[in-house]
Design a protein around this motif. Structure first.
Motif, short mmCIF file in Angstrom:
data_model
loop_
_atom_site.label_atom_id
_atom_site.label_comp_id
_atom_site.label_asym_id
_atom_site.label_seq_id
_atom_site.Cartn_x
_atom_site.Cartn_y
_atom_site.Cartn_z
N GLN A 128 30.53 47.00 50.35
CA GLN A 128 31.14 46.66 51.63
C GLN A 128 32.36 47.55 51.80
O GLN A 128 33.32 47.44 51.03
N GLY A 129 32.30 48.44 52.78
CA GLY A 129 33.39 49.38 53.02
C GLY A 129 34.73 48.69 53.18
O GLY A 129 34.86 47.75 53.96
N GLY A 130 35.73 49.17 52.41
CA GLY A 130 37.07 48.62 52.49
C GLY A 130 37.34 47.49 51.51
O GLY A 130 38.49 47.07 51.34
N LEU A 131 36.31 47.00 50.83
CA LEU A 131 36.49 45.88 49.91
C LEU A 131 37.29 46.27 48.66
O LEU A 131 38.06 45.46 48.14
N LEU A 132 37.14 47.52 48.21
CA LEU A 132 37.86 47.95 47.01
C LEU A 132 39.37 47.75 47.19
O LEU A 132 40.06 47.28 46.29
N GLN A 134 40.80 45.51 48.76
CA GLN A 134 41.11 44.08 48.67
C GLN A 134 41.18 43.59 47.23
O GLN A 134 41.84 42.60 46.94
N VAL A 135 40.47 44.26 46.31
CA VAL A 135 40.41 43.79 44.93
C VAL A 135 41.25 44.64 43.97
O VAL A 135 41.32 44.34 42.79
N VAL A 136 41.88 45.68 44.51
CA VAL A 136 42.84 46.48 43.74
C VAL A 136 44.05 46.66 44.64
O VAL A 136 43.91 47.08 45.80
N GLY A 137 45.20 46.34 44.12
CA GLY A 137 46.40 46.48 44.93
C GLY A 137 47.59 46.81 44.05
O GLY A 137 47.44 47.22 42.91
N ARG A 138 48.77 46.61 44.61
CA ARG A 138 50.01 46.85 43.87
C ARG A 138 50.89 45.61 43.98
O ARG A 138 50.90 44.95 45.01
N ASP A 139 51.62 45.32 42.90
CA ASP A 139 52.54 44.19 42.96
C ASP A 139 53.87 44.67 43.55
O ASP A 139 54.00 45.83 43.96
N THR A 140 54.86 43.78 43.60
CA THR A 140 56.14 44.12 44.23
C THR A 140 56.87 45.25 43.51
O THR A 140 57.68 45.93 44.11
N GLU A 141 56.56 45.47 42.22
CA GLU A 141 57.17 46.59 41.48
C GLU A 141 56.32 47.85 41.54
O GLU A 141 56.63 48.84 40.90
N GLY A 142 55.22 47.81 42.29
CA GLY A 142 54.37 48.98 42.44
C GLY A 142 53.33 49.15 41.35
O GLY A 142 52.62 50.15 41.31
N ARG A 143 53.21 48.17 40.45
CA ARG A 143 52.20 48.25 39.39
C ARG A 143 50.82 47.92 39.94
O ARG A 143 50.69 47.05 40.80
N LEU A 144 49.81 48.60 39.40
CA LEU A 144 48.43 48.37 39.81
C LEU A 144 47.99 46.95 39.42
O LEU A 144 48.25 46.50 38.31
N VAL A 145 47.34 46.26 40.36
CA VAL A 145 46.81 44.92 40.11
C VAL A 145 45.31 44.95 40.35
O VAL A 145 44.86 45.28 41.44
N ARG A 146 44.55 44.62 39.30
CA ARG A 146 43.09 44.57 39.39
C ARG A 146 42.68 43.11 39.50
O ARG A 146 42.98 42.32 38.62
N LYS A 147 41.94 42.77 40.57
CA LYS A 147 41.59 41.37 40.82
C LYS A 147 40.09 41.10 40.72
O LYS A 147 39.65 40.00 41.03
#
Length: 181
Positions: A128-132, A134-147
């Motif tokens: 689903q285009g754009g879903l990636l 939604q499941v990978v982002g950054r926290d308030t300190e800019g660290r990668l968050v894998r969900k």
């Protein structure tokens, strides 16, 4: 959050991004999900096999929390159990907050040791285009968050079904936060 339980189970005997849901799956100690393409003592994910086919398989079982599906639904995505390639869809447990080495008892017998985070790949956007995003982002300190869930190895085999309770045993302190495997 309520009682932690198995919401759905999925497996696939061929390489495919999604895995069909099943009435039950059987976990095999040291191997993974019986009949699943990712089961084995050594790595089975294609990218890992290409790097070094003798690596130990720390990704025998993929677990995702059903609550992630609710979260991405808020951004307009519809995801059902098994569609992101997980073997076990959970509910009522903060998978991403578990430390490395946590033991998850699934149902009566099966025990999975948590090895790390799933590293989401571009196949998620092909699903689903754009879903990636939604499941990978950054926290308030800019660290990668894998969900996109966690990975584990089977320590004790057994049959796992939807509705089975999940209990956890934390490893001795100090706890090591999950990292990608």
């Amino acid at each position: 959050m309520g009682t932690a339980q198995v919401a759905a189970v999925s497996s696939n005997g061929v390489y495919s991004f999604t895995k069909p849901t099943r009435a039950s799956i059987t976990l095999l100690a040291g191997l993974g999900v019986e009949g699943d393409v990712h089961a084995g003592v050594t790595v089975k994910h294609r990218s890992r096999v290409a790097q070094d086919p003798t690596q130990p398989n720390l990704r025998q079982v993929h677990l995702i929390h059903r609550e992630l599906f609710d979260e991405v639904a808020g951004a307009g995505f519809r995801v059902e159990p098994g569609q992101l390639g997980e073997n076990v869809t959970t509910e009522g447990i903060d998978l991403l907050g578990l430390p490395t080495g946590t033991l998850l008892r699934l149902g009566e017998e099966a025990v999975v040791e948590v090895t790390g985070l799933r590293n989401p790949c571009a196949q998620i956007d092909a699903f689903q285009g754009g879903l990636l995003k939604q499941v990978v982002g950054r926290d308030t300190e800019g660290r990668l968050v894998r969900k996109a869930g966690i990975m584990g190895v089977v320590r004790r085999g057994g049959v796992v079904r939807p509705g089975d309770p999940i209990t956890l045993t934390l490893p001795p302190a100090p706890h090591i936060p999950l990292d990608r495997v």
